[in-house]
Design an enzyme around this catalytic site. Structure first.
Site, PDB file in Angstrom:
ATOM      1  N   ASP A   1     -21.295  -7.848  -6.688  1.00  0.00           N
ATOM      2  CA  ASP A   1     -21.671  -7.970  -8.105  1.00  0.00           C
ATOM      3  C   ASP A   1     -22.168  -6.617  -8.610  1.00  0.00           C
ATOM      4  O   ASP A   1     -23.208  -6.123  -8.180  1.00  0.00           O
ATOM      5  CB  ASP A   1     -22.761  -9.028  -8.253  1.00  0.00           C
ATOM      6  CG  ASP A   1     -23.088  -9.332  -9.715  1.00  0.00           C
ATOM      7  OD1 ASP A   1     -22.632  -8.584 -10.603  1.00  0.00           O
ATOM      8  OD2 ASP A   1     -23.824 -10.302  -9.953  1.00  0.00           O
TER       9      ASP A   1
ATOM     10  N   HIS B   1      -9.014   6.109   6.883  1.00  0.00           N
ATOM     11  CA  HIS B   1      -9.239   5.550   8.220  1.00  0.00           C
ATOM     12  C   HIS B   1      -9.599   6.645   9.222  1.00  0.00           C
ATOM     13  O   HIS B   1     -10.090   6.356  10.314  1.00  0.00           O
ATOM     14  CB  HIS B   1      -7.978   4.807   8.677  1.00  0.00           C
ATOM     15  CG  HIS B   1      -8.235   3.696   9.636  1.00  0.00           C
ATOM     16  ND1 HIS B   1      -9.423   3.562  10.349  1.00  0.00           N
ATOM     17  CD2 HIS B   1      -7.450   2.654  10.028  1.00  0.00           C
ATOM     18  CE1 HIS B   1      -9.347   2.495  11.118  1.00  0.00           C
ATOM     19  NE2 HIS B   1      -8.171   1.921  10.948  1.00  0.00           N
TER      20      HIS B   1
END
Length: 426
Positions: free
Chosen positions: A370, A154
């Site tokens: 995918d 982060h």
């Protein structure tokens, strides 16, 4: 469920980062973010029709990580002081694990203790001393399925950047997809200041390890339930077009207030990060970095109706307006961001104020990921910061999964409150 790490290595970019790109400057929003990790896990069941072996999947993932890091080169670097990353190609952490169990068991009945073992770093939002900007754990299940756990620092990136990286990584692995390059323009819009009073707030209560036992529970809101909640808002407020996130957030905020037994003499605050992509003309969904501002809604009553809280959230989101954006991009932008963070710290330090931290990944296209063997069957995340509410799209269209972290006694009360309030809609 036995989970054993069988491989640990650093994966470097497949070609070196050019010298002119080695010094990557952070933005003044990045500057303030503590060193913690954002976790996410994608789950893929075995599909006999693809005829792809786990060893082939592992090789494909490692090669495509190396290839995509050429474009996401800051993730393979190391922090250099407060405002820059040395893009030295030291690499990202890659773990491979063997899991003696079925991935369907996890999806059907998730247990946080098991999910936590599928991510490479267990900081889950707390301060960490790890140096890598990115870590990946690929877990190979005995049933043939796999999970991909990803943790991004982060310190240099937000959840939207994590999703952008996943999208790029998948398109690199699946050659049928068009690769979209990340955009590194955050520091030009929000140039770093490198001032001593604007370092990460590492002592903040928001990122310290918990001192009490916390539990995490998942609450699933179907599309039909959300539509019923929306109808209540439309019929009983001035808001004609409530969003999924607004109604579920307000409903849960109210339930959390009850669970925490907040008195009328205390106030509760809902913090929410607001994505600036799409609000600033030069920022797109593929802009890299921490590109958000925090907004907050304050409630002073224990007996507040949750529909009234929808109005409070709508007003809070509206504060990140076009006027706010113009000021953010102007000469006083740094002061605006500085005051934003100072206001958060002030509220966190008030003893009569109960803080609830909301984050939404709804509408992020995670279920479209995918790598060449199909789309994920499920997506999960895990945090360990008290009173955190993290929301994701459910696999069923239009639904939301909310993951909530609370003290154990509070969680029991929360479950009772949610079950009772949702009973008329289920």
């Amino acid at each position: 469920m036995k989970i054993e790490i069988v491989c640990t290595e650093l994966i470097k970019p497949s070609s070196p980062t050019p010298p002119e790109l080695r010094d990557f400057e952070l933005s003044f929003i990045d500057e303030r973010i503590p060193p913690a990790y954002i976790p996410l896990v994608l789950y893929y069941s075995f599909d006999e029709r693809t005829n792809i072996k786990q060893s082939e999947i592992s090789d494909c993932l490692k090669k495509s990580i190396s290839d995509v890091l050429v474009h996401f080169y800051p993730l393979a670097g190391r922090m250099d002081g407060q405002i820059s990353v040395n893009c030295n190609d030291e690499g990202v952490l890659y773990l491979e694990a063997k899991v003696d169990g079925k991935i369907s068991d996890i999806i059907e009945c998730p247990e946080v203790e098991v999910l936590d073992k599928l991510i490479p770093y267990k900081s889950k939002g707390n301060i960490t001393n790890a140096e890598e900007q990115l870590a990946i754990q690929v877990s190979l299940f005995s049933c043939g399925g796999i999970s991909i756990g990803i943790c991004i620092s982060h310190r240099i990136a937000d959840g939207s950047t994590l999703c952008s990286f996943i999208k790029g990584w998948a398109s690199m692995a699946c050659t049928k997809s068009k690769f979209i390059h990340p955009i590194f323009n955050s520091s030009s819009l929000f140039p770093p200041r490198n001032t001593p009073d604007f370092k990460p707030a590492v002592r903040s209560l928001a990122v310290q390890p918990p001192v009490i036992h916390l539990v995490t529970k998942r609450f699933v809101f179907s599309e039909s339930v959300i539509n019923a909640l929306k109808s209540q808002v439309i019929n009983n407020s001035s808001i004609a077009n409530p969003t999924r996130v607004e109604v579920v957030s307000a409903f849960l905020w109210k339930a959390c207030i009850v669970a925490r037994r907040i008195t009328k003499f205390s106030k509760s605050v809902a913090f929410y990060p607001v994505n600036l992509r799409g609000r600033v003309p030069t920022l797109t969904e593929d802009s890299f970095g921490n590109i958000f501002q925090m907004t907050s809604a304050i409630n002073f009553s224990e007996t507040a109706n949750w529909i009234h809280l929808v109005e409070k959230l709508r007003a809070a989101f509206g504060e990140i307006s076009s006027d706010y954006i113009n000021e953010l991009l102007g000469a006083n932008g740094f002061e605006l961001v500085k005051n934003n963070f100072m206001q958060i710290n002030k509220l966190l330090g008030q003893g009569d104020c109960e803080i609830f931290r909301f984050t939404s990944y709804c509408r992020f296209p995670l279920y479209e990921t995918d790598f060449g063997w199909g789309k994920p069957d499920w997506v999960s995340a895990s945090f360990s910061i008290r009173n955190t509410i993290f929301m994701l799209d459910s696999k069923s269209p239009g639904g939301i999964e909310a993951w909530i972290v609370m003290a154990e006694d509070d969680m029991k009360k929360l479950e009772q409150e949610i079950c009772m309030e949702l009973q008329p809609f289920t």
